[in-house]
Write a protein that holds these residues in place. Structure first.
Motif, PDB file in Angstrom:
ATOM      1  N   LEU A  62      50.985  43.174  27.667  1.00 18.47           N
ATOM      2  CA  LEU A  62      49.446  43.403  27.492  1.00 18.47           C
ATOM      3  C   LEU A  62      49.300  44.800  26.950  1.00 18.47           C
ATOM      4  O   LEU A  62      49.858  45.805  27.703  1.00 18.47           O
TER       5      LEU A  62
ATOM      6  N   ALA B 189      46.046  37.695  36.911  1.00 20.62           N
ATOM      7  CA  ALA B 189      47.141  36.625  36.640  1.00 20.62           C
ATOM      8  C   ALA B 189      47.844  35.887  37.738  1.00 20.62           C
ATOM      9  O   ALA B 189      48.294  34.725  37.810  1.00 20.62           O
ATOM     10  N   ARG B 190      47.860  36.687  38.960  1.00 16.19           N
ATOM     11  CA  ARG B 190      48.377  36.122  40.217  1.00 16.19           C
ATOM     12  C   ARG B 190      47.518  34.801  40.571  1.00 16.19           C
ATOM     13  O   ARG B 190      47.871  33.881  41.179  1.00 16.19           O
TER      14      ARG B 190
ATOM     15  N   LEU C  88      48.410  34.948  27.863  1.00 18.05           N
ATOM     16  CA  LEU C  88      49.657  35.334  28.187  1.00 18.05           C
ATOM     17  C   LEU C  88      50.239  34.534  29.204  1.00 18.05           C
ATOM     18  O   LEU C  88      51.405  33.987  29.298  1.00 18.05           O
ATOM     19  N   VAL C  89      49.508  34.094  30.293  1.00 19.32           N
ATOM     20  CA  VAL C  89      50.018  33.178  31.407  1.00 19.32           C
ATOM     21  C   VAL C  89      50.083  31.851  30.612  1.00 19.32           C
ATOM     22  O   VAL C  89      51.176  31.075  31.117  1.00 19.32           O
TER      23      VAL C  89
ATOM     24  N   PHE D  40      44.692  42.968  35.478  1.00 22.78           N
ATOM     25  CA  PHE D  40      45.532  42.022  34.824  1.00 22.78           C
ATOM     26  C   PHE D  40      46.410  41.231  35.990  1.00 22.78           C
ATOM     27  O   PHE D  40      46.516  39.840  36.141  1.00 22.78           O
TER      28      PHE D  40
ATOM     29  N   VAL E 119      44.226  37.080  30.174  1.00 26.06           N
ATOM     30  CA  VAL E 119      44.977  36.591  30.887  1.00 26.06           C
ATOM     31  C   VAL E 119      45.416  34.992  30.710  1.00 26.06           C
ATOM     32  O   VAL E 119      46.392  34.415  30.732  1.00 26.06           O
TER      33      VAL E 119
ATOM     34  N   TYR F 110      50.387  32.708  37.818  1.00 28.52           N
ATOM     35  CA  TYR F 110      51.654  33.346  37.479  1.00 28.52           C
ATOM     36  C   TYR F 110      52.431  33.833  38.568  1.00 28.52           C
ATOM     37  O   TYR F 110      52.091  34.830  39.556  1.00 28.52           O
TER      38      TYR F 110
ATOM     39  N   ILE G 195      55.982  40.163  32.235  1.00 21.41           N
ATOM     40  CA  ILE G 195      55.109  40.635  31.770  1.00 21.41           C
ATOM     41  C   ILE G 195      55.013  42.189  31.782  1.00 21.41           C
ATOM     42  O   ILE G 195      55.200  42.604  32.769  1.00 21.41           O
TER      43      ILE G 195
ATOM     44  N   PHE H 151      56.573  41.777  36.792  1.00 22.61           N
ATOM     45  CA  PHE H 151      55.573  42.781  36.002  1.00 22.61           C
ATOM     46  C   PHE H 151      56.330  43.951  35.789  1.00 22.61           C
ATOM     47  O   PHE H 151      57.041  44.413  36.635  1.00 22.61           O
TER      48      PHE H 151
ATOM     49  N   ALA I  32      45.668  33.165  38.676  1.00 22.33           N
ATOM     50  CA  ALA I  32      45.959  32.322  37.873  1.00 22.33           C
ATOM     51  C   ALA I  32      47.137  31.358  38.171  1.00 22.33           C
ATOM     52  O   ALA I  32      47.360  30.312  37.308  1.00 22.33           O
TER      53      ALA I  32
END
Length: 381
Positions: A176, A245-246, A221-222, A241, A218, A250, A229, A254, A248
């Motif tokens: 990102l 992302a969590r 990349l996910v 992010f 998001v 992921y 990431i 990180f 979503a």
């Protein structure tokens, strides 16, 4: 202190330009026995803590030097103006630092905008640009004869992160970044490191400059199913992010570059910061494993300064500059004398932290190490 309007009025009334006023101020400063440095950084706003910590540590070191008679008979002074992370304010500050305050060098500028403008202003004003808090590649060009960097660059940090992830079997990594010149440099470095390490997947996506809107990045990349990431956008966007992302789903790791993953990121994420790996470019400030760490801990305690990576960087930068002046036996407070002292500084070991200025990279260090945020929200080596 002159504000920009008064300074402009003075220039117009006298028929002098800002560079002419700056030269006059520098000549006056050169005769007062004070080596005056100018800094534009965020003392307020989202990144204010970083600016204040760097400044306080550098000031503390210079005050200690002055109490012992200064450097070769000269007193060290740091004039800091708050730009709040706003490029236009940083541009104004560069003019005021030379024209109104008689700064003979710029020191410890922070933020992409401040550093881009600061480097150009330093060139125009004929003063050295010293120890900017930046990993930008644009500062590290051989042709930047007025730039004197202390820290490693983002390119070094990205290489270290990808080498590490590859060494532990991770071959699907995403990035990102922020859609502006510093972010493009990071994107290109990421692509090069991914190719060199033969990653199976190296997806990247961006956020707009200064934005924390990660809604488009998001899903991109996910969906690439990365095992790790790398966060290299601004701190607010990086924190947003991680949260999105969590949410979503992921579940990977990180990593962040040094200019993103400081205490501010930890504060914004709370428990969600646990396990994030952060690249660092100065010695670890909380353990006595090296002489410079022990010396810094004692210094911070005596000066009531909070130990962290930002204050460590300010401390190391101030020590490096002071040592350069001492070894050069510089007795003139002029831009040329200041630049020559750093340029000709031989390699040195600052309490276990090796520094050797290179005219090729305009930097004294390529040091990078990874830290991780613990369950108690502390950084661990």
């Amino acid at each position: 202190m002159l504000n920009r309007r008064k300074a402009l009025a003075l220039a117009c009334a006298s028929g002098l330009s800002f560079p002419t006023l700056a030269l006059a101020a520098a000549k006056k400063a050169a005769g007062d026995g004070v080596l005056r440095l100018g800094q534009s950084t965020s003392l307020s706003g989202a990144n204010g803590a970083v600016g204040r910590q760097f400044r306080d540590a550098a000031l503390g070191w210079f005050e200690g030097v002055n109490a012992e008679g200064g450097v070769n008979g000269m007193k060290m002074e740091l004039v800091t103006l708050d730009d709040g992370g706003v490029v236009e304010r940083a541009m104004t500050n560069t003019k005021l630092l030379t024209a109104s305050h008689g700064a003979i060098g710029f020191f410890g500028f922070a933020g992409p905008g401040a550093n881009r403008e600061g480097m150009q202003a330093a060139l125009a004003e004929g003063v050295p640009f010293i120890a900017p808090v930046s990993g930008m590649d644009v500062l590290r060009q051989k042709t930047n004869a007025n730039v004197y960097l202390l820290r490693a660059g983002h390119r070094d940090e990205i290489r270290q992160i990808i080498r590490h992830t590859s060494s532990i079997g991770i071959d699907r990594v995403a990035l990102l970044f922020e859609y502006e010149s510093a972010g493009w440099e990071i994107r290109d470095s990421f692509a090069q490191a991914a190719e060199a390490n033969k990653l199976a997947s190296a997806q990247f996506s961006s956020v707009s400059r200064g934005s924390a809107d990660v809604s488009a990045a998001v899903p991109v990349l996910v969906a690439s199913k990365p095992q790790a990431i790398v966060l290299a956008a601004n701190t607010a966007a990086s924190a947003a992010f991680v949260k999105a992302a969590r949410k979503a789903g992921y579940g990977g790791s990180f990593y962040t570059v040094s200019t993103v993953g400081g205490q501010s990121l930890v504060d914004q994420l709370g428990s969600q910061a646990v396990g994030i790996s952060v690249a660092q470019v100065v010695p670890f400030p909380w353990s006595g494993g090296t002489a410079i760490s022990r010396e810094f801990i004692a210094f911070a305690a005596a000066r009531n300064i909070t130990p962290d990576f930002a204050s460590m960087e300010g401390y190391v930068a101030a020590r490096w500059l002071t040592e350069s002046l001492k070894r050069a036996k510089t007795k003139e407070a002029t831009p040329a004398a200041l630049a020559t002292a750093i340029e000709q500084m031989p390699p040195m070991n600052l309490g276990g932290f090796p520094l050797a200025f290179s005219a090729e990279t305009r930097s004294a260090s390529s040091f990078v190490e990874l830290t991780v945020v613990s369950s108690s929200l502390k950084f661990l080596k």
